[in-house]
Design a protein around this motif. Structure first.
Motif, PDB file in Angstrom:
ATOM      1  N   VAL A 129       0.829  -1.214   0.000  1.00 60.25           N
ATOM      2  CA  VAL A 129       0.000   0.000   0.000  1.00 60.25           C
ATOM      3  C   VAL A 129       0.862   1.263   0.000  1.00 60.25           C
ATOM      4  CG1 VAL A 129      -2.024  -1.112   1.017  1.00 60.25           C
ATOM      5  CG2 VAL A 129      -0.351  -0.021   2.530  1.00 60.25           C
ATOM      6  N   VAL A 130       2.028   1.177   0.599  1.00 61.62           N
ATOM      7  CA  VAL A 130       2.920   2.347   0.593  1.00 61.62           C
ATOM      8  C   VAL A 130       3.495   2.553  -0.811  1.00 61.62           C
ATOM      9  CG1 VAL A 130       5.122   3.243   1.489  1.00 61.62           C
ATOM     10  CG2 VAL A 130       3.412   2.310   3.060  1.00 61.62           C
ATOM     11  N   CYS A 131       3.838   1.461  -1.487  1.00 62.66           N
ATOM     12  CA  CYS A 131       4.348   1.594  -2.863  1.00 62.66           C
ATOM     13  C   CYS A 131       3.270   2.176  -3.797  1.00 62.66           C
ATOM     14  CB  CYS A 131       4.826   0.242  -3.392  1.00 62.66           C
ATOM     15  SG  CYS A 131       6.373  -0.291  -2.630  1.00 62.66           S
ATOM     16  N   ALA A 132       2.002   1.922  -3.457  1.00 62.21           N
ATOM     17  CA  ALA A 132       0.912   2.411  -4.318  1.00 62.21           C
ATOM     18  C   ALA A 132       0.408   3.792  -3.898  1.00 62.21           C
ATOM     19  CB  ALA A 132      -0.248   1.403  -4.272  1.00 62.21           C
ATOM     20  N   ALA A 133       0.889   4.307  -2.768  1.00 63.41           N
ATOM     21  CA  ALA A 133       0.356   5.572  -2.224  1.00 63.41           C
ATOM     22  C   ALA A 133       0.964   6.785  -2.931  1.00 63.41           C
ATOM     23  CB  ALA A 133       0.674   5.640  -0.725  1.00 63.41           C
ATOM     24  N   PRO A 134       0.265   7.923  -2.870  1.00 63.39           N
ATOM     25  CA  PRO A 134       0.849   9.153  -3.405  1.00 63.39           C
ATOM     26  C   PRO A 134       2.123   9.531  -2.651  1.00 63.39           C
ATOM     27  CG  PRO A 134      -1.481   9.441  -2.867  1.00 63.39           C
ATOM     28  CD  PRO A 134      -1.073   8.120  -2.312  1.00 63.39           C
ATOM     29  N   ALA A 135       2.970  10.338  -3.272  1.00 61.46           N
ATOM     30  CA  ALA A 135       4.246  10.714  -2.650  1.00 61.46           C
ATOM     31  C   ALA A 135       4.019  11.506  -1.364  1.00 61.46           C
ATOM     32  CB  ALA A 135       5.057  11.549  -3.634  1.00 61.46           C
ATOM     33  N   GLY A 136       4.943  11.365  -0.427  1.00 62.54           N
ATOM     34  CA  GLY A 136       4.892  12.161   0.795  1.00 62.54           C
ATOM     35  C   GLY A 136       5.073  11.316   2.038  1.00 62.54           C
ATOM     36  N   LEU A 137       5.058  12.004   3.190  1.00 63.40           N
ATOM     37  CA  LEU A 137       5.102  11.311   4.484  1.00 63.40           C
ATOM     38  C   LEU A 137       3.670  10.954   4.843  1.00 63.40           C
ATOM     39  CD1 LEU A 137       7.530  13.534   6.602  1.00 63.40           C
ATOM     40  CD2 LEU A 137       8.037  11.519   5.205  1.00 63.40           C
ATOM     41  N   VAL A 138       3.401   9.691   5.074  1.00 62.52           N
ATOM     42  CA  VAL A 138       2.016   9.272   5.295  1.00 62.52           C
ATOM     43  C   VAL A 138       1.843   8.619   6.660  1.00 62.52           C
ATOM     44  CG1 VAL A 138       1.534   8.974   2.818  1.00 62.52           C
ATOM     45  CG2 VAL A 138       2.350   7.018   4.152  1.00 62.52           C
ATOM     46  N   SER A 139       0.591   8.598   7.104  1.00 61.77           N
ATOM     47  CA  SER A 139       0.201   7.857   8.315  1.00 61.77           C
ATOM     48  C   SER A 139      -0.907   6.906   7.909  1.00 61.77           C
ATOM     49  CB  SER A 139      -0.316   8.823   9.386  1.00 61.77           C
ATOM     50  OG  SER A 139      -1.599   9.307   9.012  1.00 61.77           O
ATOM     51  N   LEU A 140      -1.455   6.198   8.896  1.00 61.51           N
ATOM     52  CA  LEU A 140      -2.562   5.288   8.584  1.00 61.51           C
ATOM     53  C   LEU A 140      -3.739   6.030   7.965  1.00 61.51           C
ATOM     54  CD1 LEU A 140      -3.505   2.318   8.814  1.00 61.51           C
ATOM     55  CD2 LEU A 140      -4.632   2.957  10.951  1.00 61.51           C
ATOM     56  N   ARG A 141      -3.869   7.333   8.271  1.00 58.44           N
ATOM     57  CA  ARG A 141      -4.966   8.126   7.700  1.00 58.44           C
ATOM     58  C   ARG A 141      -4.908   8.188   6.179  1.00 58.44           C
ATOM     59  NH1 ARG A 141      -5.967  13.848   9.862  1.00 58.44           N
ATOM     60  NH2 ARG A 141      -8.141  13.290   9.600  1.00 58.44           N
ATOM     61  N   ASP A 142      -3.716   7.994   5.620  1.00 58.80           N
ATOM     62  CA  ASP A 142      -3.531   8.133   4.169  1.00 58.80           C
ATOM     63  C   ASP A 142      -3.523   6.799   3.449  1.00 58.80           C
ATOM     64  OD1 ASP A 142      -2.842  11.025   4.430  1.00 58.80           O
ATOM     65  OD2 ASP A 142      -1.186  10.182   5.570  1.00 58.80           O
ATOM     66  N   LEU A 143      -3.608   5.689   4.195  1.00 59.27           N
ATOM     67  CA  LEU A 143      -3.426   4.361   3.589  1.00 59.27           C
ATOM     68  C   LEU A 143      -4.686   3.518   3.766  1.00 59.27           C
ATOM     69  CD1 LEU A 143       0.128   3.550   5.011  1.00 59.27           C
ATOM     70  CD2 LEU A 143      -0.412   4.346   2.705  1.00 59.27           C
ATOM     71  N   PRO A 144      -4.887   2.503   2.901  1.00 53.17           N
ATOM     72  CA  PRO A 144      -5.976   1.568   3.164  1.00 53.17           C
ATOM     73  C   PRO A 144      -5.735   0.882   4.506  1.00 53.17           C
ATOM     74  CG  PRO A 144      -4.992   1.181   0.993  1.00 53.17           C
ATOM     75  CD  PRO A 144      -4.120   2.164   1.694  1.00 53.17           C
ATOM     76  N   VAL A 145      -6.788   0.765   5.294  1.00 54.78           N
ATOM     77  CA  VAL A 145      -6.651   0.170   6.623  1.00 54.78           C
ATOM     78  C   VAL A 145      -6.270  -1.311   6.523  1.00 54.78           C
ATOM     79  CG1 VAL A 145      -8.043  -0.559   8.602  1.00 54.78           C
ATOM     80  CG2 VAL A 145      -8.103   1.814   7.842  1.00 54.78           C
ATOM     81  N   SER A 146      -6.792  -1.984   5.498  1.00 55.61           N
ATOM     82  CA  SER A 146      -6.488  -3.403   5.343  1.00 55.61           C
ATOM     83  C   SER A 146      -5.155  -3.574   4.621  1.00 55.61           C
ATOM     84  CB  SER A 146      -7.609  -4.082   4.553  1.00 55.61           C
ATOM     85  OG  SER A 146      -7.225  -5.409   4.276  1.00 55.61           O
ATOM     86  N   GLN A 147      -4.216  -4.237   5.311  1.00 55.50           N
ATOM     87  CA  GLN A 147      -2.877  -4.450   4.735  1.00 55.50           C
ATOM     88  C   GLN A 147      -2.498  -5.912   4.946  1.00 55.50           C
ATOM     89  OE1 GLN A 147      -0.442  -1.507   6.759  1.00 55.50           O
ATOM     90  NE2 GLN A 147      -1.787   0.160   6.154  1.00 55.50           N
ATOM     91  N   VAL A 148      -3.386  -6.816   4.503  1.00 57.13           N
ATOM     92  CA  VAL A 148      -3.202  -8.229   4.862  1.00 57.13           C
ATOM     93  C   VAL A 148      -3.018  -9.154   3.664  1.00 57.13           C
ATOM     94  CG1 VAL A 148      -4.496  -7.931   6.997  1.00 57.13           C
ATOM     95  CG2 VAL A 148      -5.713  -8.659   4.947  1.00 57.13           C
ATOM     96  N   ARG A 149      -3.012  -8.590   2.462  1.00 53.23           N
ATOM     97  CA  ARG A 149      -2.918  -9.459   1.286  1.00 53.23           C
ATOM     98  C   ARG A 149      -1.630 -10.301   1.336  1.00 53.23           C
ATOM     99  NH1 ARG A 149      -5.619  -9.924  -3.435  1.00 53.23           N
ATOM    100  NH2 ARG A 149      -7.009  -8.292  -2.730  1.00 53.23           N
ATOM    101  N   GLY A 150      -1.783 -11.588   1.053  1.00 52.03           N
ATOM    102  CA  GLY A 150      -0.617 -12.474   0.977  1.00 52.03           C
ATOM    103  C   GLY A 150      -0.230 -13.120   2.295  1.00 52.03           C
ATOM    104  N   LEU A 151      -0.946 -12.768   3.385  1.00 51.90           N
ATOM    105  CA  LEU A 151      -0.527 -13.302   4.690  1.00 51.90           C
ATOM    106  C   LEU A 151      -0.934 -14.756   4.900  1.00 51.90           C
ATOM    107  CD1 LEU A 151      -1.130 -10.368   7.198  1.00 51.90           C
ATOM    108  CD2 LEU A 151       0.905 -10.992   5.932  1.00 51.90           C
ATOM    109  N   MET A 152      -2.037 -15.186   4.302  1.00 49.57           N
ATOM    110  CA  MET A 152      -2.515 -16.548   4.542  1.00 49.57           C
ATOM    111  C   MET A 152      -1.755 -17.495   3.630  1.00 49.57           C
ATOM    112  SD  MET A 152      -4.748 -18.026   6.486  1.00 49.57           S
ATOM    113  CE  MET A 152      -6.213 -17.070   6.831  1.00 49.57           C
ATOM    114  N   ARG A 153      -0.902 -18.338   4.250  1.00 46.63           N
ATOM    115  CA  ARG A 153      -0.105 -19.237   3.411  1.00 46.63           C
ATOM    116  C   ARG A 153      -0.185 -20.651   3.981  1.00 46.63           C
ATOM    117  NH1 ARG A 153       3.712 -15.094   3.617  1.00 46.63           N
ATOM    118  NH2 ARG A 153       5.194 -16.244   4.876  1.00 46.63           N
TER     119      ARG A 153
END
Ligand SMILES: NC(=O)c1ccc[n+]([C@@H]2O[C@H](COP(=O)([O-])OP(=O)(O)OC[C@H]3O[C@@H](n4cnc5c(N)ncnc54)[C@H](OP(=O)(O)O)[C@@H]3O)[C@@H](O)[C@H]2O)c1
Length: 351
Positions: free
Chosen positions: A327-351
């Motif tokens: 999500v950080v690689c896909a986010a707009p440029a700048g210093l970000v917090s959780l407010r700027d990112l999708p809350v769900s960051q779990v893709r790929g965790l279930m293996r």
């Protein structure tokens, strides 16, 4: 790319190597005993990766990685960290990290820290995100989850109540919290304004999410001294020396405390018996209590099935960074917090 293999970094390194969707292309090590060694060896994996640790910053920046996971100790040497981070950001490499804990909510950070990083993000069209378990998860995702369930909030209490006895980090946590020192000696963390600079960010983030202008952010500290000798993994503590701390950063509106972010940290469960303990006889908890209607309490216990709670907290901190990479690689440029990112960051965790 992984930058450092300390307490946190060896877990993020391992995750990068093991995740099929991530590729490790470089590894930084500051310690001469680590330089030249394979990444796998530095995080306890058997199969060599072919990526060896280097202390050559220019070479690593030149690799133009999509993202660097930065977990180098930075609070004690912010000038060096700033040089390293701005080099990556200017070159277009995104940063996720756990260091420079003042940046969990960048709008709250001081200009000396924020401005050069923001300039580097603009120059490199890159993004930087700092998080962890606390500060981080406990003060953003956890209270936001609890608040999503209420009709009205009167007060938000966030607490880390944790026995640090098994935490093998006397050099940084031990020193900065002042464990083992005489109570009249004020450690770095409790110098005026330091708590506010770290946990004031999450308090402000929550206030901004709630849409309430804070009049003031206050800090308070109490210390408890040992009544008998304590021996734990972190250190030996003599009687009369600090063995538990309780501190908080509070958001105030109209003279009323509306947000409290509090820590209770002991070196043994026998310390400070009058202060709060984790529920159910546990050794640690990250919790939120929202007073209001209907009122919500969430207790988070990291580390099940025999994993030590302090080790689990370190792993969780590393994963807050690694899990945010897409999500950080896909986010707009700048210093970000959780407010700027999708809350769900779990893709790929279930293996
Ligand atoms: N928000 C949270 O919940 C949370 C929780 C834990 C930690 N943190 C933060 O995460 C960061 C890493 O924590 P940690 O416990 O992993 O730290 P650490 O193990 O004490 O240090 C991490 C690495 O920093 C490098 N380093 C340390 N001192 C150095 C020096 N004088 N010169 C050059 N390099 C040096 C070393 O890199 P090499 O291994 O490459 O030699 C070391 O392994 C810290 O900034 C800490 O505040 C945040």
């Amino acid at each position: 790319m992984q930058f450092s293999t300390g307490h946190v970094g060896r877990h993020s390194l391992r995750a990068i190597i093991e995740r099929p969707e991530l590729e490790l292309i470089g590894l930084h090590a500051a310690s001469p005993t680590k330089v030249g060694r394979d990444a796998a060896e530095l995080c306890g994996l058997a199969e060599p990766t072919g990526v060896v640790a280097t202390d050559d910053l220019t070479a690593l920046v030149g690799l133009k990685a999509d993202c660097v996971v930065y977990t180098s100790q930075a609070e004690t040497r912010p000038d060096v960290a700033l040089q390293e981070l701005t080099a990556f950001l200017t070159a277009g490499t995104n940063v996720v990290g756990t260091s420079l804990v003042w940046l969990v909510y960048p709008p709250h950070a001081d200009a000396w820290l924020r401005d050069p990083l923001e300039r580097a993000c603009v120059e490199g069209n890159s993004t930087m995100y700092i998080n962890g378990i606390d500060p981080g998860f406990s003060g953003d995702l956890l209270p936001l989850a609890a608040l999503s369930l209420v009709e009205r909030a009167d007060h938000v209490l966030v607490q880390e109540i944790c026995d640090y006895g098994t935490y093998d980090d006397a050099e940084f946590t031990g020193v900065s919290f002042g464990f083992g020192t005489p109570p009249e000696q004020v450690p770095t963390l409790f110098l005026p304004g330091v708590l506010r600079s770290i946990w004031g960010g999450p308090v402000q983030l929550l206030a901004d999410e709630l849409g309430i202008p804070l009049d003031e952010i206050r800090e308070r500290v109490e210390r408890w001294t040992a009544t008998e000798p304590i021996d734990c993994t972190m250190m030996h503590v003599d009687p009369g020396r600090v063995a538990a701390v309780r501190f908080a950063v509070e958001g105030i509106v109209d003279g009323r405390t509306v947000i409290t972010m509090e820590h209770v940290n002991r070196l043994t469960q026998a310390a400070a018996p009058e202060w709060p303990f984790p529920p159910e006889g546990r050794s640690g908890v990250h919790r939120v209590v929202v007073a209001g209607r209907p009122g919500v309490e969430i207790n988070t216990h990291v580390g099940l099935h025999g994993t030590d709670h302090n080790e689990a907290g370190v792993i969780a901190t590393a994963m807050k960074a690694v899990n945010a990479i897409p999500v950080v690689c896909a986010a707009p440029a700048g210093l970000v917090s959780l407010r700027d990112l999708p809350v769900s960051q779990v893709r790929g965790l279930m293996r």
